[in-house]
Design a protein around this motif. Structure first.
Motif, PDB file in Angstrom:
ATOM      1  N   GLY A   9      50.380  -4.966  48.360  1.00 21.42           N
ATOM      2  CA  GLY A   9      50.295  -6.373  47.969  1.00 21.42           C
ATOM      3  C   GLY A   9      48.929  -6.734  47.416  1.00 21.42           C
ATOM      4  N   TYR A  10      47.880  -6.083  47.914  1.00 19.02           N
ATOM      5  CA  TYR A  10      46.534  -6.317  47.384  1.00 19.02           C
ATOM      6  C   TYR A  10      46.461  -5.889  45.920  1.00 19.02           C
ATOM      7  CZ  TYR A  10      45.177  -6.482  52.378  1.00 19.02           C
ATOM      8  OH  TYR A  10      45.055  -6.777  53.701  1.00 19.02           O
ATOM      9  N   LEU A  11      46.984  -4.708  45.640  1.00 19.81           N
ATOM     10  CA  LEU A  11      46.951  -4.185  44.275  1.00 19.81           C
ATOM     11  C   LEU A  11      47.842  -5.011  43.348  1.00 19.81           C
ATOM     12  CD1 LEU A  11      46.121  -2.082  42.187  1.00 19.81           C
ATOM     13  CD2 LEU A  11      47.929  -0.586  43.073  1.00 19.81           C
ATOM     14  N   GLU A  12      49.017  -5.376  43.819  1.00 16.63           N
ATOM     15  CA  GLU A  12      49.951  -6.132  42.979  1.00 16.63           C
ATOM     16  C   GLU A  12      49.367  -7.492  42.596  1.00 16.63           C
ATOM     17  OE1 GLU A  12      53.484  -6.249  45.291  1.00 16.63           O
ATOM     18  OE2 GLU A  12      53.877  -4.085  45.053  1.00 16.63           O
ATOM     19  N   ARG A  13      48.711  -8.157  43.552  1.00 15.27           N
ATOM     20  CA  ARG A  13      48.119  -9.464  43.238  1.00 15.27           C
ATOM     21  C   ARG A  13      46.976  -9.310  42.235  1.00 15.27           C
ATOM     22  NH1 ARG A  13      49.684 -14.589  42.697  1.00 15.27           N
ATOM     23  NH2 ARG A  13      48.084 -16.093  43.344  1.00 15.27           N
ATOM     24  N   THR A  14      46.194  -8.278  42.390  1.00 18.04           N
ATOM     25  CA  THR A  14      45.113  -8.018  41.445  1.00 18.04           C
ATOM     26  C   THR A  14      45.661  -7.747  40.044  1.00 18.04           C
ATOM     27  OG1 THR A  14      43.645  -7.179  43.175  1.00 18.04           O
ATOM     28  CG2 THR A  14      43.181  -6.476  40.919  1.00 18.04           C
ATOM     29  N   GLU A  15      46.701  -6.948  39.964  1.00 17.24           N
ATOM     30  CA  GLU A  15      47.312  -6.658  38.671  1.00 17.24           C
ATOM     31  C   GLU A  15      47.807  -7.947  38.005  1.00 17.24           C
ATOM     32  OE1 GLU A  15      47.181  -3.904  37.206  1.00 17.24           O
ATOM     33  OE2 GLU A  15      47.349  -2.204  38.567  1.00 17.24           O
ATOM     34  N   ARG A  16      48.309  -8.859  38.814  1.00 13.87           N
ATOM     35  CA  ARG A  16      48.804 -10.123  38.256  1.00 13.87           C
ATOM     36  C   ARG A  16      47.671 -10.929  37.653  1.00 13.87           C
ATOM     37  NH1 ARG A  16      49.968 -13.503  35.679  1.00 13.87           N
ATOM     38  NH2 ARG A  16      51.528 -15.154  35.851  1.00 13.87           N
ATOM     39  N   TRP A  17      46.522 -11.013  38.331  1.00 13.31           N
ATOM     40  CA  TRP A  17      45.380 -11.729  37.770  1.00 13.31           C
ATOM     41  C   TRP A  17      44.836 -11.011  36.539  1.00 13.31           C
ATOM     42  CZ3 TRP A  17      44.896 -16.532  38.641  1.00 13.31           C
ATOM     43  CH2 TRP A  17      45.081 -17.105  39.905  1.00 13.31           C
ATOM     44  N   LEU A  18      44.809  -9.691  36.578  1.00  8.66           N
ATOM     45  CA  LEU A  18      44.253  -8.934  35.451  1.00  8.66           C
ATOM     46  C   LEU A  18      45.089  -9.063  34.186  1.00  8.66           C
ATOM     47  CD1 LEU A  18      43.004  -5.664  37.171  1.00  8.66           C
ATOM     48  CD2 LEU A  18      41.601  -7.381  36.008  1.00  8.66           C
ATOM     49  N   MET A  19      46.337  -9.474  34.312  1.00 10.15           N
ATOM     50  CA  MET A  19      47.161  -9.688  33.135  1.00 10.15           C
ATOM     51  C   MET A  19      46.547 -10.740  32.206  1.00 10.15           C
ATOM     52  SD  MET A  19      51.039  -9.626  34.739  1.00 10.15           S
ATOM     53  CE  MET A  19      51.771 -10.153  33.190  1.00 10.15           C
ATOM     54  N   GLU A  20      45.736 -11.642  32.751  1.00  8.49           N
ATOM     55  CA  GLU A  20      45.126 -12.698  31.943  1.00  8.49           C
ATOM     56  C   GLU A  20      43.997 -12.171  31.065  1.00  8.49           C
ATOM     57  OE1 GLU A  20      44.050 -16.063  34.315  1.00  8.49           O
ATOM     58  OE2 GLU A  20      46.068 -16.294  35.157  1.00  8.49           O
ATOM     59  N   GLY A  21      43.472 -11.000  31.370  1.00  4.55           N
ATOM     60  CA  GLY A  21      42.364 -10.439  30.599  1.00  4.55           C
ATOM     61  C   GLY A  21      41.018 -10.940  31.099  1.00  4.55           C
ATOM     62  N   ILE A  22      39.990 -10.142  30.921  1.00  2.63           N
ATOM     63  CA  ILE A  22      38.636 -10.496  31.342  1.00  2.63           C
ATOM     64  C   ILE A  22      38.042 -11.493  30.348  1.00  2.63           C
ATOM     65  CG2 ILE A  22      36.351  -9.629  31.961  1.00  2.63           C
ATOM     66  CD1 ILE A  22      38.629  -8.688  33.790  1.00  2.63           C
ATOM     67  N   ASP A  23      37.435 -12.525  30.859  1.00  2.00           N
ATOM     68  CA  ASP A  23      36.937 -13.653  30.047  1.00  2.00           C
ATOM     69  C   ASP A  23      35.567 -13.353  29.435  1.00  2.00           C
ATOM     70  OD1 ASP A  23      36.368 -13.778  32.937  1.00  2.00           O
ATOM     71  OD2 ASP A  23      35.155 -15.526  32.458  1.00  2.00           O
ATOM     72  N   MET A  24      35.506 -12.382  28.552  1.00  2.00           N
ATOM     73  CA  MET A  24      34.235 -12.018  27.922  1.00  2.00           C
ATOM     74  C   MET A  24      34.324 -12.231  26.418  1.00  2.00           C
ATOM     75  SD  MET A  24      31.935  -8.551  28.206  1.00  2.00           S
ATOM     76  CE  MET A  24      31.223  -9.115  29.770  1.00  2.00           C
ATOM     77  N   ASP A  25      33.297 -12.872  25.842  1.00  2.00           N
ATOM     78  CA  ASP A  25      33.290 -13.104  24.402  1.00  2.00           C
ATOM     79  C   ASP A  25      32.665 -11.909  23.670  1.00  2.00           C
ATOM     80  OD1 ASP A  25      30.452 -13.392  24.409  1.00  2.00           O
ATOM     81  OD2 ASP A  25      30.593 -15.549  24.746  1.00  2.00           O
ATOM     82  N   ALA A  26      32.618 -12.025  22.348  1.00  2.00           N
ATOM     83  CA  ALA A  26      32.126 -10.910  21.526  1.00  2.00           C
ATOM     84  C   ALA A  26      30.649 -10.624  21.761  1.00  2.00           C
ATOM     85  CB  ALA A  26      32.372 -11.206  20.048  1.00  2.00           C
ATOM     86  N   ASP A  27      29.908 -11.614  22.274  1.00  2.00           N
ATOM     87  CA  ASP A  27      28.482 -11.423  22.536  1.00  2.00           C
ATOM     88  C   ASP A  27      28.222 -10.636  23.813  1.00  2.00           C
ATOM     89  OD1 ASP A  27      27.814 -12.943  20.295  1.00  2.00           O
ATOM     90  OD2 ASP A  27      27.828 -14.818  21.435  1.00  2.00           O
TER      91      ASP A  27
END
Length: 571
Positions: free
Chosen positions: A209-227
């Motif tokens: 369940g720890y891994l599954e919840r993390t995978e769900r959040w990671l679906m949104e992508g990391i919030d990093m810009d081109a800089d």
């Protein structure tokens, strides 16, 4: 499941193997092979001092309803204050170099503290951040990511009667994990804090369940810009936090691709550094905007990746932190106690960039560094220019005009033209005609006759432009304001407190306020000085109507009227 089954499930004891050698006292060779470096021993000593400070706020009366708590600065028994005691205290308790190593009195206090924290936990597994968030999953995540590593350190130690601490703490972590598998968040970084907490729990118990919840959040992508900057652009607090928790996720869930985001942000930071080791914070979208910040929060990411990647520039950043902000790294001791690989010598340092001009489009920030001095140009800020020179800092330049109470300069547009940086704003000041006859409500209610529906007349205009260019030893700031004539203008140069003005005239009433009426002024601190001028003084009005309040800092004012065209040199 009992406490020991919790760590042994699915063969998890093997995950703790890196911790065993330096806690198994008496085994031949281990003390020599894994001898802690001097910097780590110093960190442990600093941690001991923190334990002493925190114990001064510990509630040791059994009759108290908050027995075992630690009071925060507002005399409130909060989960965060007691967590600080547990994290700090356990690090000392398991360290042979600490004055508190296996200290029985500290064991007792920490046991009561762990029990108190468990009692503060809601049935849903969450805790409260009493200043703002209640039944808070993200704040539970913050606490778990601190306490899970120190629980592992304690569990693998030989501290007598450690169960007094580890048993209630284990119960807290297990229940918190259930909350983290379902709870929500507020801010971008909260996602990764929750995931990092789940990763730290996953090192103890491979609950899918720890891994599954993390995978769900990671679906949104990391919030990093081109800089290379995270969404919140919080260079002191939340960018460094995101780096640390992404490393936890990468390691706990075997996701090495997440380290690429950390690398990119760490490399970007090379261009956010002032010569004295401070970091640029003026572009932040969070509470660290414009504060004085150093790099201590980045020490673990820089050291981890310097060693992992054999990266000499990351090693140089570590050395810079050690030279300028090492005392502030103590709160991250648990990372280094748990990872002996981080005790290794850093690779040879490689020079960091000290001569550049670079624009970060997504942060609307231009950074210019020329050896011993640097500047920031900010298109998204009323304080549009800063200048640092060794020990002294011009924290910002602002200007405002008394134009219909809305003349505080803030750029609408920003461009680079032939090596010059141009910030421009345009304002209108209309007057309003009678409300259209066919729309008059008839009851005299002003709110029913909005300005947006009234014809305008006698519209006044004001265009303000700041042009910044380099010269041999600094910068030229050209301020041009035109359109409506005879509008009072006040230009502010805001310096970091602690220095001394020369060549200026004190304000008649306001403290820390001076005029630069003519020639050149100087602001000195220690062996460093910033020169600025020439001055202009056509009036004495510094608190222009519609302008932002004066900052709590020494400020020099240049005062004039439109059409205003004045060039000031900063060096």
């Amino acid at each position: 499941m009992d406490r020991r089954s919790f760590i042994r499930k699915n063969g998890q004891l093997t995950l703790l193997a890196p911790f065993i050698p330096f806690t198994m006292e008496g085994l031949t060779g281990f003390s020599r092979e894994l001898q802690k470096p001097a910097w780590l021993i110093k960190m442990i000593a600093n941690n001991d001092q923190a334990v002493n400070r925190i114990q001064a706020r510990y509630v040791d009366k059994p009759s108290s309803p908050v027995f075992g708590a630690v009071l925060d600065g507002n005399d409130i028994a909060s989960p965060h204050a007691v967590t600080s005691f547990l994290k700090t205290g356990i690090c000392s308790l398991v360290s042979p170099e600490s004055d508190f190593f296996k200290d029985r009195t500290l064991v007792e206090k920490l046991g009561h503290a762990a029990a108190f924290l468990k009692n503060l936990q809601h049935e849903d597994g969450t805790i409260d951040l009493l200043s703002t968030n209640f039944h808070s999953t993200p704040d539970t995540g913050f606490i778990v990511k601190w306490l899970a590593p120190v629980w592992r350190l304690l569990e693998e130690s030989t501290v007598p009667e450690k169960e007094k601490i580890s048993t209630p703490l284990y119960g807290f972590l297990k229940q918190a994990g259930e909350a983290l598998k379902v709870g929500g968040i507020h801010t971008p970084n909260h996602r990764w804090v929750v995931c990092a907490a789940l990763a730290e729990l996953y090192k103890i118990n491979k609950d899918q369940g720890y891994l599954e919840r993390t995978e769900r959040w990671l679906m949104e992508g990391i919030d990093m810009d081109a800089d290379g900057q995270y969404e919140e652009k919080s260079s002191y607090i939340y960018s460094s936090l995101s780096n640390r928790v992404l490393i936890s996720m990468a390691r706990g869930f075997d996701k090495p691709e997440l380290l690429d985001y950390v690398r990119k942000n760490l490399e970007m930071n090379f261009y956010y550094l002032h010569p004295n080791g401070e970091i640029v914070t003026e572009a932040s979208g969070r509470q660290d905007n414009s504060i004085v910040g150093t790099l201590e929060n980045y020490y673990y990411p820089y050291r981890y990746l310097a060693l992992k990647d054999n990266n000499g520039q990351f090693a140089a950043a570590c050395k810079l932190i050690e030279d300028t902000a090492f005392e502030k790294t103590t709160g991250f001791l648990y990372y280094f106690l748990e990872e002996p690989d981080l005790w290794k010598d850093l690779p040879a340092a490689e020079p960091l960039p000290v001569n550049y001009a670079r624009t970060f489009e997504n942060s609307r920030l231009t950074r210019i560094r020329r050896g011993a001095y640097d500047a920031s140009i900010l298109a998204g800020s009323t304080a549009f220019f800063t200048f640092h020179k060794k020990q002294v800092a011009l924290q910002g330049i602002r200007f405002a005009s008394a134009f219909f109470g809305k003349g505080q300069f803030s750029a609408d547009s920003f461009s680079e033209e032939n090596g010059k940086y141009v910030l421009t704003s345009y304002l209108e000041g209309p007057y309003y005609q009678p409300f259209p006859k066919d729309k008059i409500p008839g009851d005299g209610d002003w709110s029913k006759m909005p300005r947006t529906e009234r014809p305008t007349s006698e519209v006044q205009h004001l265009t303000s432009k700041a042009t910044i260019s380099e010269d041999q030893e600094g910068f030229l700031i050209d301020i041009e304001i035109q359109g409506t004539d005879r509008v009072p203008v006040a230009l502010e140069l805001i310096f970091r407190p602690g220095g001394t003005f020369v060549g200026t005239v004190p304000h008649e009433q306001l403290a820390d306020v001076v005029y630069l009426k003519e020639d050149t002024g100087k602001y000195s601190y220690g062996e460093s000085a910033i020169h600025f001028g020439p001055g202009i003084h056509e009036h004495s009005w510094v608190q222009i109507r519609g302008a932002l309040p004066k900052m709590d800092a020494p400020t020099a004012y240049l005062c004039g009227f439109t059409p205003f065209h004045h060039q000031i040199r900063i060096s």
